[in-house]
Design an enzyme around this catalytic site. Structure first.
Site, mmCIF file in Angstrom:
data_model
loop_
_atom_site.group_PDB
_atom_site.id
_atom_site.type_symbol
_atom_site.label_atom_id
_atom_site.label_comp_id
_atom_site.label_asym_id
_atom_site.label_seq_id
_atom_site.Cartn_x
_atom_site.Cartn_y
_atom_site.Cartn_z
ATOM 1 C CG HIS A 1 2.712 24.495 -5.395
ATOM 2 N ND1 HIS A 1 2.671 25.844 -5.689
ATOM 3 C CD2 HIS A 1 3.732 24.339 -4.517
ATOM 4 C CE1 HIS A 1 3.632 26.467 -5.031
ATOM 5 N NE2 HIS A 1 4.291 25.576 -4.313
ATOM 6 C CD GLU B 1 -1.703 -4.668 6.745
ATOM 7 O OE1 GLU B 1 -1.712 -4.785 5.505
ATOM 8 O OE2 GLU B 1 -0.778 -5.089 7.454
ATOM 9 C CE LYS C 1 -1.984 -11.363 1.738
ATOM 10 N NZ LYS C 1 -1.062 -11.851 2.795
#
Length: 438
Positions: free
Chosen positions: A302, A281, A416
């Site tokens: 793995h 951010e 938003k």
């Protein structure tokens, strides 16, 4: 190399060919800006050096009240309002069960899953509950919706006593949550106005949940204070945070656009998430920035290990290394030896884990992946506080080296806005909510 409590090493410098000295003048200029600016939310820089004894005393008092009268604290928040607390809690409490000095702390408001909120409410049956809602504005959708649900739950279950069991951490002067707290007489903690969310874990945002979980917040803050003292220099030879930031920047300029933070202790998985938000951010703007990704070794060796070793040369690796881990287990002798592991008899799991760490780092470095190692002595409150401050200061320097603002998040505001428009929410001035009927 400095003698600070955290050491930054690059394990294959001859391959990477770093020349950091060319950045010194720019680093000094940015350092001066950070120390003197009045226009940016840099209150976190010197907060550990200030006298916070009364605030800490009040946090501990309320934390003790919660531990006495509740079995679980539900923390409502998203992003910087919960990631830091969850990171420290998980790193410093037992893998199974709660800390001996704390109670269960769980989280809500970090997603929009109906199943999650439903199951959370069911989990509270027969448990005594407190709620700590954390939001600077109170208008972020995920925590606002979760708090709506939990506030109704608390009022239906506890009646008038619910007011005592809801703690609000918010802006001291404005916002929906501030006005709600004033109207309903909830007890509050302030989010400092000069500290942004992803830099706020060492404020009441993080300290209250951490204290309820049983973590020693005084030692956490002592570690941050030591970091604030040691990382005051502008010299790349003396400031490990600036050295780390500059190494990142040089690697970025060499074409490494992805940084993988990895550690060999599973309790650090949530800390990785906090780090990812901090750097993602802060840096990801203006089509710039290093993509922060994380791995938990040896588990992820793995799954992603092959790509790291021989895949596209786009990433560098930062390994967190703690010399001391509080608990260990010795590999037992087995007379059957059907698994052919008796050659490890009397070696400890941590010893084997450390060897795995060294072998992995060497293999990746030999394979051409730049590997930075950040070394600390212990995985405890003091060194964790130090590490948090280290990363925050390194992040601010790193973003400014890229010539972006470390303290805003315009892209977050954009999505938003789109979500609200899709939900047909009228535009509301969230800083002027006195007339809204709460």
């Amino acid at each position: 190399m400095s003698s600070q409590k955290l050491q930054t090493k690059i394990l294959n410098e001859e391959f990477v060919q770093l020349d950091l000295s060319k950045y010194q003048s720019k680093v000094s200029a940015i350092h001066h800006h950070l120390e003197t600016t009045k226009d940016e939310p840099t209150g976190w820089l010197n907060a550990p050096l200030e006298d916070n004894s009364e605030l800490v005393k009040r946090i501990i008092e309320i934390a003790n009240e919660i531990k006495l009268n509740a079995d679980v604290l539900v923390v409502v928040g998203i992003g910087g309002s919960y990631l830091g607390a969850k990171a420290i809690q998980e790193a410093l409490t037992p893998y199974f069960g709660t800390h001996p000095n704390g109670i269960e702390v769980i989280y809500a408001g970090q997603n929009l899953s109906g199943a999650y909120i439903n199951q959370l409410l069911r989990s509270l049956t027969n448990k005594r509950v407190y709620v700590n809602v954390i939001s600077k504005s109170g208008s972020t959708m995920e925590p606002a919706l979760a708090f709506r649900v939990l506030r109704q739950y608390m009022e239906e279950r506890y009646g008038d006593e619910a007011v005592q069991r809801i703690i609000v951490t918010t802006d001291p002067e404005k916002g929906l949550l501030n006005h709600m707290a004033e109207k309903h007489n909830y007890r509050t903690f302030d989010i400092p106005q000069n500290i942004g969310g992803r830099y706020s874990v060492l404020t009441p945002v993080g300290l209250l949940p951490i204290a309820v979980a049983g973590i020693d917040i005084k030692e956490l803050l002592n570690g941050a204070k030591q970091a604030a003292i040691e990382l005051k220099e502008d010299s790349l030879e003396k400031n490990e945070a600036y050295r780390y930031a500059t190494i990142r920047h040089e690697l970025y300029n060499q074409g490494y656009k992805v940084e993988m933070l990895a550690s060999f202790e599973p309790g650090l998985a949530s800390f990785h998430e906090w780090w990812k938000q901090l750097f993602g951010e802060s840096e990801g703007k203006d089509k710039k920035g290093i993509l922060p990704v994380t791995s938990n070794f040896s588990t992820d060796l793995h799954s992603i290990g092959q790509f790291i070793q021989e895949g596209s040369p786009i990433l560098f690796e930062t390994l967190l290394h703690f010399e001391g881990i509080s608990e260990d287990y010795i590999v037992p002798y087995d007379v059957r030896n059907e698994d052919l592991l008796n050659y490890l008899n009397d070696r400890s799991f941590n010893e084997i884990n450390c060897i795995s760490k060294k072998g992995t780092a060497k293999a990746h470095a030999d394979g051409g992946v730049p590997v930075i190692q950040l070394e600390l002595q212990q995985l405890d409150e003091y060194y964790f506080g130090y590490l948090i401050y280290f990363f925050m200061k390194a992040c601010a320097m790193s973003a400014y080296l890229m010539e972006v603002n470390p303290f805003d998040q315009p892209g977050v505001e954009a999505y938003k806005k789109e979500i609200k428009e899709l939900l047909s929410i009228d535009n509301i001035n969230l800083d002027d909510t006195v007339s809204i009927n709460i």
